[in-house]
Write an enzyme that holds these catalytic residues in place. Structure first.
Site, PDB file in Angstrom:
ATOM      1  N   GLY A  13       0.774  -1.242   0.000  1.00 26.84           N
ATOM      2  CA  GLY A  13       0.000   0.000   0.000  1.00 26.84           C
ATOM      3  C   GLY A  13       0.805   1.291   0.000  1.00 26.84           C
ATOM      4  O   GLY A  13       0.304   2.320   0.462  1.00 26.84           O
ATOM      5  N   ARG A  92      -5.098  -9.008  -8.768  1.00 27.23           N
ATOM      6  CA  ARG A  92      -6.194  -9.879  -9.184  1.00 27.23           C
ATOM      7  C   ARG A  92      -6.844  -9.209 -10.371  1.00 27.23           C
ATOM      8  O   ARG A  92      -6.894  -7.975 -10.430  1.00 27.23           O
ATOM      9  CB  ARG A  92      -7.200  -9.948  -8.029  1.00 27.23           C
ATOM     10  CG  ARG A  92      -7.981 -11.216  -7.936  1.00 27.23           C
ATOM     11  CD  ARG A  92      -8.989 -11.087  -6.795  1.00 27.23           C
ATOM     12  NE  ARG A  92     -10.266 -11.591  -7.266  1.00 27.23           N
ATOM     13  CZ  ARG A  92     -10.656 -12.844  -7.134  1.00 27.23           C
ATOM     14  NH1 ARG A  92      -9.903 -13.720  -6.512  1.00 27.23           N
ATOM     15  NH2 ARG A  92     -11.818 -13.249  -7.602  1.00 27.23           N
ATOM     16  N   LEU A  94      -9.580  -7.703 -12.634  1.00 23.96           N
ATOM     17  CA  LEU A  94     -10.851  -7.056 -12.343  1.00 23.96           C
ATOM     18  C   LEU A  94     -11.884  -7.557 -13.351  1.00 23.96           C
ATOM     19  O   LEU A  94     -11.610  -7.599 -14.552  1.00 23.96           O
ATOM     20  CB  LEU A  94     -10.641  -5.546 -12.502  1.00 23.96           C
ATOM     21  CG  LEU A  94     -11.586  -4.624 -11.772  1.00 23.96           C
ATOM     22  CD1 LEU A  94     -11.545  -4.876 -10.274  1.00 23.96           C
ATOM     23  CD2 LEU A  94     -11.224  -3.172 -12.071  1.00 23.96           C
ATOM     24  N   HIS A 110       1.355   0.824 -13.085  1.00 24.30           N
ATOM     25  CA  HIS A 110       2.114  -0.356 -13.497  1.00 24.30           C
ATOM     26  C   HIS A 110       3.597   0.004 -13.539  1.00 24.30           C
ATOM     27  O   HIS A 110       3.967   1.041 -14.104  1.00 24.30           O
ATOM     28  CB  HIS A 110       1.640  -0.838 -14.872  1.00 24.30           C
ATOM     29  CG  HIS A 110       2.319  -2.093 -15.310  1.00 24.30           C
ATOM     30  ND1 HIS A 110       1.996  -3.322 -14.779  1.00 24.30           N
ATOM     31  CD2 HIS A 110       3.323  -2.308 -16.194  1.00 24.30           C
ATOM     32  CE1 HIS A 110       2.771  -4.243 -15.328  1.00 24.30           C
ATOM     33  NE2 HIS A 110       3.580  -3.655 -16.192  1.00 24.30           N
TER      34      HIS A 110
HETATM   35  C1  GRF Z   1       3.766  -1.237  -7.356  1.00 25.51           C
HETATM   36  O1  GRF Z   1       5.032  -1.481  -7.863  1.00 25.51           O
HETATM   37  C2  GRF Z   1       2.758  -1.057  -8.465  1.00 25.51           C
HETATM   38  O2  GRF Z   1       3.295  -0.441  -9.591  1.00 25.51           O
HETATM   39  C3  GRF Z   1       2.379  -2.481  -8.775  1.00 25.51           C
HETATM   40  O3  GRF Z   1       2.371  -3.125  -7.553  1.00 25.51           O
HETATM   41  C4  GRF Z   1       3.210  -2.451  -6.615  1.00 25.51           C
HETATM   42  C5  GRF Z   1       2.351  -2.069  -5.455  1.00 25.51           C
HETATM   43  O4  GRF Z   1       3.083  -1.484  -4.413  1.00 25.51           O
HETATM   44  N1  GRF Z   1       1.124  -2.521  -9.479  1.00 25.51           N
HETATM   45  P1  GRF Z   1       2.327  -0.798  -3.208  1.00 25.51           P
HETATM   46  O5  GRF Z   1       1.364  -1.841  -2.639  1.00 25.51           O
HETATM   47  O6  GRF Z   1       1.584   0.403  -3.715  1.00 25.51           O
HETATM   48  O7  GRF Z   1       3.385  -0.450  -2.221  1.00 25.51           O
END
Ligand code: GRF
Length: 202
Positions: A13, A92, A94, A110
């Site tokens: 998070g 997951r 969507l 991403h």
């Molecule tokens: C991040 O690297 C994001 O780009 C990817 O998953 C990771 C999540 O990190 N989709 P966080 O849970 O926000 O710390």
């Protein structure tokens, strides 16, 4: 008008944190995060939400089939009168029902320069491919995998001596910059989708 945001998470998070902080600091105005939903009971993101007085909901995928699970998410989104749905480390797929209901109102972050390195472990894919420039992308979510219209991207260099972990950290730092920025643009009505192009009124 206040934009009511819901966030879907699965883990740490840190992107959620960056967005909560940006709202609290007033960088993102006219927005509130009303609910954070996780498919993992022990996601640290849920704790981060609670620490900020935000409702945190765990929806157990084990208790529903695929369709029912999407309906359960939709119920929560409706209950909180969601205007904007953010995927922030939500591991997951969507369901199409949700994508249809919130067309052009779902964003994802991403950790690659899309359309390169879609899917899981994007930083590892980039590192192993040997690219000299890596980065991250905020995009709208459509029915494909990491394929929706691109809102913002940021690149970072891959330097001699980097490890996958160093590169991942360098990318993450920029994720925390562009995700709040994309949300700010949305809440200020500055994002216009024209086909695959997102025109940002900055
Ligand atoms: C991040 O690297 C994001 O780009 C990817 O998953 C990771 C999540 O990190 N989709 P966080 O849970 O926000 O710390």
């Amino acid at each position: 008008m206040t934009v009511k945001i819901a966030v879907l998470v699965s883990g740490r998070g840190s992107n959620l944190q960056a967005i909560m902080d940006s709202i609290e600091k007033g960088y993102i105005k006219n927005a509130t995060i009303n609910v954070v939903i996780s498919n993992k009971a022990n996601a640290y993101a849920l704790e981060r939400a609670r620490n900020h007085g935000i409702d945190a909901v765990f929806l157990d995928p084990g208790k529903y089939d695929r369709d029912e699970y999407d309906r359960a998410i939709l119920n929560v989104l409706n209950q909180y009168e969601t205007d904007l749905l953010l995927l922030a480390g939500y591991f997951r797929l969507l369901g199409n029902k949700i994508i249809k209901a919130y067309r052009n109102r779902i964003m994802n972050i991403h950790p690659s320069l899309l359309p390169a390195f879609k899917g899981l472990h994007a930083q590892k894919q980039a590192f192993e491919y040997g690219v000299k420039v890596a980065g991250c992308t905020v995009h709208f979510v459509d029915e494909g995998l990491d394929s929706g219209p691109i809102i913002l991207q940021k690149c970072v260099p891959v330097l001699t001596g980097d490890t996958e972990e160093i590169l991942t950290a360098r990318i993450l730092e920029q994720e925390h910059v562009i995700y709040p920025e994309a949300v700010r643009l949305f809440t200020e009505g500055k994002l216009k989708i024209e086909g695959r192009n997102v025109v940002t009124g900055i």
